[in-house]
Design an enzyme around this catalytic site. Structure first.
Site, short mmCIF file in Angstrom:
data_model
loop_
_atom_site.label_atom_id
_atom_site.label_comp_id
_atom_site.label_asym_id
_atom_site.label_seq_id
_atom_site.Cartn_x
_atom_site.Cartn_y
_atom_site.Cartn_z
N GLU A 81 -10.32 -1.47 5.23
CA GLU A 81 -9.12 -1.51 6.07
C GLU A 81 -9.48 -1.37 7.55
OE1 GLU A 81 -4.73 0.65 6.44
OE2 GLU A 81 -6.22 1.46 5.09
N SER A 114 -5.64 7.22 12.27
CA SER A 114 -5.37 7.25 13.70
C SER A 114 -6.67 7.24 14.50
CB SER A 114 -4.55 8.50 14.07
OG SER A 114 -5.35 9.66 13.97
N ASN A 115 -6.59 6.79 15.74
CA ASN A 115 -7.79 6.72 16.56
C ASN A 115 -8.36 8.10 16.86
OD1 ASN A 115 -7.39 4.01 16.45
ND2 ASN A 115 -7.24 3.68 18.66
N GLU A 116 -7.53 9.12 16.80
CA GLU A 116 -8.05 10.49 16.93
C GLU A 116 -8.96 10.83 15.74
OE1 GLU A 116 -4.61 10.07 19.50
OE2 GLU A 116 -4.92 9.64 17.39
N GLN A 124 0.82 -1.21 0.00
CA GLN A 124 0.00 0.00 0.00
C GLN A 124 0.86 1.25 0.00
OE1 GLN A 124 -2.05 1.00 3.68
NE2 GLN A 124 -3.90 1.52 2.56
N GLY A 125 0.62 2.15 -0.94
CA GLY A 125 1.34 3.41 -1.02
C GLY A 125 0.45 4.59 -0.74
N TYR A 126 0.16 4.82 0.52
CA TYR A 126 -0.67 5.95 0.93
C TYR A 126 0.18 7.03 1.63
CZ TYR A 126 -5.41 4.10 0.03
OH TYR A 126 -6.57 3.66 -0.54
N SER A 127 0.69 6.69 2.82
CA SER A 127 1.37 7.69 3.64
C SER A 127 2.64 8.20 2.99
CB SER A 127 1.73 7.09 5.01
OG SER A 127 0.57 6.76 5.73
#
Length: 410
Positions: free
Chosen positions: A246, A395-397, A128-131
């Site tokens: 995801e 993230s959970n935030e 996966q190329g996201y971040s």
């Protein structure tokens, strides 16, 4: 909501148990038991995928015409649960559980016919190329450029935290094809072969010592526009669709319950601070009991989500809720396991584990010596790896913001 399984569900559960008993070899069970993160030993995972594919169960959530199973939501849940309880190694999610769904929903006939059968067999293995270094939780800020040049897009930039980039032969990427008013616009979803000229992979050493994550550099990499999934400049729609797979869709409570049961057994054999077993120490036992209760609550929430899906209803922000609870409970359990491991858990002994990638700059003892039991050696490795659980897949935030907007109207 009826919490009792139907006779059909119970018969299916027995069928799954029989299959797992017949096909999960001791080596495969060991790979599942000694995994240090959500990514088990790569070769073991691929062996298990081939076994599942031969049975027709490698991608049960796909449409039947592409190799999926005509299972009810309850049967999907049962299969996930029984697999975890039996100790089966997980399959890499990037292909089967993530990008395949986007290909099914947005791909051309040519893309479906090429990729889907090969994902099932393992011939095509995606990362996966996201971040990017400057675009993590704020993914829409990504800057990797893809410039149009005839029938190609010329890609320049980098992606980071790319799991199994050294094993993958394809990567699905979000790239910047236009700069428009809203940063979510002008993004394109692109499928790139990892052997394309101009791609360089730099492994990243994690705090556990493992090289599972990577940074991938693209230096004027030419990719045919035929590899665009969906439409140019409209990749954000594809990405949001994929993130639903995801963040949710897999039962997490069984894994947590199995972890908690194993930890209770292990703590029952460890000395406590005041004599007796660690499990009898109120400080430790109270924390473990709290996690076990919350894992049972998570199971009920998963049942509710499953019930909503079976009735054709959209579960809404449930995926975010399950992701938060599942990852944070896992972090609490790995922290308790590290506490239970005691001094043996302070030693660096990765040779006891079966991680998802190579371990950097480590030479195991020639005689295979292991200080303590294998679970004590694995405990710190899982602890360090699990710190990322509340960050990956959004993230959970971010998940709490989604819940605040969708549920509370904030």
């Amino acid at each position: 909501m009826d919490l009792d399984w139907s006779p059909t569900d119970l018969a299916f559960r027995d069928e799954v148990r029989h299959f797992l008993e017949e096909n999960l070899t001791p080596e495969l069970r060991r790979a599942g038991r000694l995994a240090t993160s959500v990514y088990p030993d790569h070769e073991a995972s691929m062996r298990w995928q081939r076994i599942l594919h031969a049975r027709g169960w490698a991608a049960p959530a796909w449409p039947v015409e592409w190799g999926g199973c005509d299972w009810s939501p309850a049967q999907h849940y049962i299969f996930d649960r029984e697999s975890m309880v039996a100790g089966a190694p997980a399959l890499s999610p990037m292909g089967i559980k993530m990008v395949a769904h986007a290909i099914i929903a947005f791909g051309t006939d040519e893309q479906k016919n090429f990729f889907l059968p090969r994902i099932l067999t393992g011939e095509v293995f995606f990362c996966q190329g996201y971040s990017e270094p400057e675009a993590g939780s704020d993914l829409a800020s990504l800057a990797m450029a893809a410039v149009s040049d005839g029938d190609d897009l010329v890609c320049t930039g980098s992606k980071i935290w790319t799991t199994h980039a050294t094993e993958a032969n394809w990567i699905f990427c979000l790239v910047r094809t236009s700069k428009l008013e809203r940063k979510q616009q002008g993004i394109t979803f692109l499928l790139i072969p990892m052997d394309a000229p101009g791609i360089q992979i730099r492994p990243l050493v994690m705090s556990s010592g493992e090289q599972v994550q990577n940074q991938v550099f693209f230096d004027e990499v030419r990719v045919p526009k035929a590899n665009v999934l969906g439409r140019i400049d409209e990749g954000w729609t594809v990405a949001k669709y994929l993130l639903n797979f995801e963040r949710g869709g897999t039962a997490l409570s069984p894994m947590l319950q199995v972890m908690a049961e194993a930890l209770a057994e292990q703590a029952g054999r460890q000395p406590g601070p005041n004599g007796g077993a660690l499990l009898d120490d109120p400080s430790f036992s109270t924390k473990l009991a709290d996690v076990r209760i919350r894992a049972d609550v998570l199971e009920i929430l998963e049942y509710r989500t499953m019930s909503a899906i079976s009735q054709g209803r959209n579960p809404g922000p449930a995926a975010s809720t399950l992701k938060i609870l599942g990852t944070e409970l896992s972090q609490q359990l790995t922290e308790l396991a590290l506490e239970a491991a005691g001094p043996r858990g302070r030693a660096y002994q990765p040779h006891a584990a079966m991680p998802g990638g190579p371990v950097a700059d480590y030479v195991p003892p020639a005689d295979g010596y292991l200080g303590g039991e294998d679970w004590q050696a694995v405990a710190p490795l899982r602890y360090f790896n699990d710190r990322a659980g509340s960050i990956y897949a959004g993230s959970n935030e971010i998940q709490r913001n989604i819940i605040a907007k969708a549920t509370l109207g904030l």
